[in-house]
Design a protein around this motif. Structure first.
Motif, PDB file in Angstrom:
ATOM      1  N   THR A  74       0.831  -1.201   0.000  1.00  0.00           N
ATOM      2  CA  THR A  74       0.000   0.000   0.000  1.00  0.00           C
ATOM      3  C   THR A  74       0.866   1.251   0.000  1.00  0.00           C
ATOM      4  O   THR A  74       0.629   2.190  -0.774  1.00  0.00           O
ATOM      5  N   PHE A 129      -5.132  10.818  -5.086  1.00  0.00           N
ATOM      6  CA  PHE A 129      -6.474  11.186  -4.639  1.00  0.00           C
ATOM      7  C   PHE A 129      -6.914  12.544  -5.182  1.00  0.00           C
ATOM      8  O   PHE A 129      -8.029  12.979  -4.942  1.00  0.00           O
ATOM      9  N   ALA A 150     -10.538   8.928  -4.606  1.00  0.00           N
ATOM     10  CA  ALA A 150     -10.760   8.382  -3.266  1.00  0.00           C
ATOM     11  C   ALA A 150     -12.207   8.573  -2.843  1.00  0.00           C
ATOM     12  O   ALA A 150     -12.809   7.686  -2.229  1.00  0.00           O
ATOM     13  N   VAL A 198     -14.656   5.397  -1.896  1.00  0.00           N
ATOM     14  CA  VAL A 198     -15.351   5.247  -0.615  1.00  0.00           C
ATOM     15  C   VAL A 198     -16.858   5.233  -0.810  1.00  0.00           C
ATOM     16  O   VAL A 198     -17.575   4.486  -0.142  1.00  0.00           O
ATOM     17  N   SER A 252     -15.480  -0.361  -4.800  1.00  0.00           N
ATOM     18  CA  SER A 252     -14.533   0.726  -4.568  1.00  0.00           C
ATOM     19  C   SER A 252     -13.668   0.970  -5.799  1.00  0.00           C
ATOM     20  O   SER A 252     -13.480   2.117  -6.230  1.00  0.00           O
ATOM     21  N   TYR A 303     -13.959   2.520   5.942  1.00  0.00           N
ATOM     22  CA  TYR A 303     -13.364   2.903   4.664  1.00  0.00           C
ATOM     23  C   TYR A 303     -12.892   4.356   4.686  1.00  0.00           C
ATOM     24  O   TYR A 303     -11.980   4.727   3.952  1.00  0.00           O
ATOM     25  N   GLY A 361      -9.444   4.141   7.058  1.00  0.00           N
ATOM     26  CA  GLY A 361      -8.353   3.332   6.526  1.00  0.00           C
ATOM     27  C   GLY A 361      -7.763   2.390   7.546  1.00  0.00           C
ATOM     28  O   GLY A 361      -7.267   2.828   8.587  1.00  0.00           O
ATOM     29  N   ILE A 400      -7.227   1.070  -1.812  1.00  0.00           N
ATOM     30  CA  ILE A 400      -8.363   1.669  -1.115  1.00  0.00           C
ATOM     31  C   ILE A 400      -9.479   0.651  -0.952  1.00  0.00           C
ATOM     32  O   ILE A 400     -10.144   0.591   0.084  1.00  0.00           O
ATOM     33  N   THR A 419      -8.282  -1.470   1.996  1.00  0.00           N
ATOM     34  CA  THR A 419      -7.896  -0.846   3.259  1.00  0.00           C
ATOM     35  C   THR A 419      -8.714   0.376   3.634  1.00  0.00           C
ATOM     36  O   THR A 419      -8.718   0.781   4.796  1.00  0.00           O
ATOM     37  N   GLY A 420      -9.401   0.998   2.673  1.00  0.00           N
ATOM     38  CA  GLY A 420      -9.998   2.297   2.914  1.00  0.00           C
ATOM     39  C   GLY A 420      -8.981   3.391   2.633  1.00  0.00           C
ATOM     40  O   GLY A 420      -7.871   3.132   2.152  1.00  0.00           O
ATOM     41  N   ILE A 421      -9.356   4.624   2.934  1.00  0.00           N
ATOM     42  CA  ILE A 421      -8.504   5.762   2.591  1.00  0.00           C
ATOM     43  C   ILE A 421      -7.299   5.866   3.523  1.00  0.00           C
ATOM     44  O   ILE A 421      -7.445   5.969   4.732  1.00  0.00           O
ATOM     45  N   GLY A 457      -4.997   4.872   8.570  1.00  0.00           N
ATOM     46  CA  GLY A 457      -5.248   6.176   7.960  1.00  0.00           C
ATOM     47  C   GLY A 457      -5.183   7.302   8.965  1.00  0.00           C
ATOM     48  O   GLY A 457      -4.676   8.400   8.661  1.00  0.00           O
TER      49      GLY A 457
END
Length: 316
Positions: free
Chosen positions: A53, A76, A81, A85, A105, A164, A167, A234, A237-239, A293
């Motif tokens: 990542t 982003f 991003a 999300v 996503s 999300y 992160g 993303i 893991t999410g942002i 995050g």
């Protein structure tokens, strides 16, 4: 491999081993099979996901800053991003199975990227950086508004949506690691093929075009190639923001360099940074784990302000 990169590789390997050793559970209190299960099934894929990542985000940030001619740009910047999300959140609040969230996503993030490029082309066929950035900011704001509306309509799902938004590398597995490794590797090879074009883009569109760079083709192509690895990250893991901004800028602050050595150094330093931050976040107040995050924001913002101050101080 030069000496600096060799040192970073050594530190990265050592940091992975440290990450496998420390966590919210003390390994000395467990049986051999329990220790083996925790290290192989939980900590190793998480550590590898952190490495990949960080590498994906830093690599894409280096590319975006050159293409968009903006040191504050990263993967982003164009609203991707926000779209990613929103896609994950739509799965969370719908009847769709949750394993489709990463796919949604990726799809929504790429759709956002393509929409930004399409709108920018209608405004300016040469895809000037300022046109892409303004379009991305506006579209990102629109998607953020839709996301907040979604939270208001489904308050019971706020905790799931926040995963999300904040992160987290928890829940990583080897399938995700394999996919992200492949995509990041392919993207890296493509960027190296276009390293000369990226170096020429620093001279400006007119001079780059005069030296043989097809700017109207190269710019959207490399933007899309650079967007895919962080979007996949993303999805899992999410942002995890700011990594793509701060890592290339830190490297260039220490020593200006051309694209090829910059992207290699960015990958190594980005991987090391996210791995260190994630390990710290899950151990500093264990058993509570701070989302990766959140840890990145807490550490990167003060450091980035310091870099801006030092840069302006040197100019004055």
């Amino acid at each position: 491999m030069n000496k600096s990169n060799l040192i970073l590789v050594t530190l990265l390997i050592f940091s992975v081993l440290i990450s496998l050793t420390f966590g919210s559970v003390l390994l000395t209190d467990l049986t051999y099979m329990q220790v083996f299960s925790i290290i192989i099934d939980i900590r190793l894929p998480r550590a590898l996901m952190a490495v990949l990542t960080g590498a994906a985000l830093a690599m894409s940030g280096a590319v975006f800053q050159i293409i968009l001619k903006n040191p504050m740009a990263d993967s982003f910047t164009l609203g991707m991003a926000n779209g990613a999300v929103l896609g994950s959140s739509l799965v969370v609040v719908s009847v769709l199975p949750i394993f489709l969230a990463p796919i949604a996503s990726i799809v929504f993030g790429l759709a956002t990227m393509l929409l930004v490029v399409a709108i920018a082309r209608k405004i300016d066929v040469t895809y000037r950086p300022e046109t892409l950035i303004i379009t991305g900011i506006l579209l990102g704001a629109l998607l953020s508004g839709l996301l907040y509306l979604l939270i208001l309509l489904f308050p019971n799902e706020t905790a799931n949506i926040s995963r999300y938004m904040f992160g987290s590398l928890g829940g990583a597995n080897f399938n995700q690691v394999g996919i992200l490794l492949f995509v990041t590797g392919v993207s890296f090879i493509i960027h190296l093929k276009f390293s000369r074009s990226l170096d020429l883009l620093k001279l400006g569109d007119i001079r780059a075009h005069a030296l043989g760079v097809k700017v109207s083709l190269v710019r959207p192509l490399l933007l899309m190639v650079a967007s895919i690895p962080p979007l996949i990250a993303i999805g899992y893991t999410g942002i995890i923001a700011l990594v793509g901004i701060i890592i290339p800028q830190l490297i260039l602050y220490v020593k200006p360099m051309t694209f090829a050595p910059l992207v290699k150094r960015s990958i190594l330093l980005g991987a090391l940074y996210v791995l260190f931050i994630d390990t710290l976040g899950r151990t500093i107040i264990a058993p509570i784990q701070i989302p990766t995050g959140v840890m990145v924001m807490l550490s990167a913002v003060p450091f980035f302000i310091f870099l801006l101050y030092k840069r302006n101080f040197k100019r004055s």
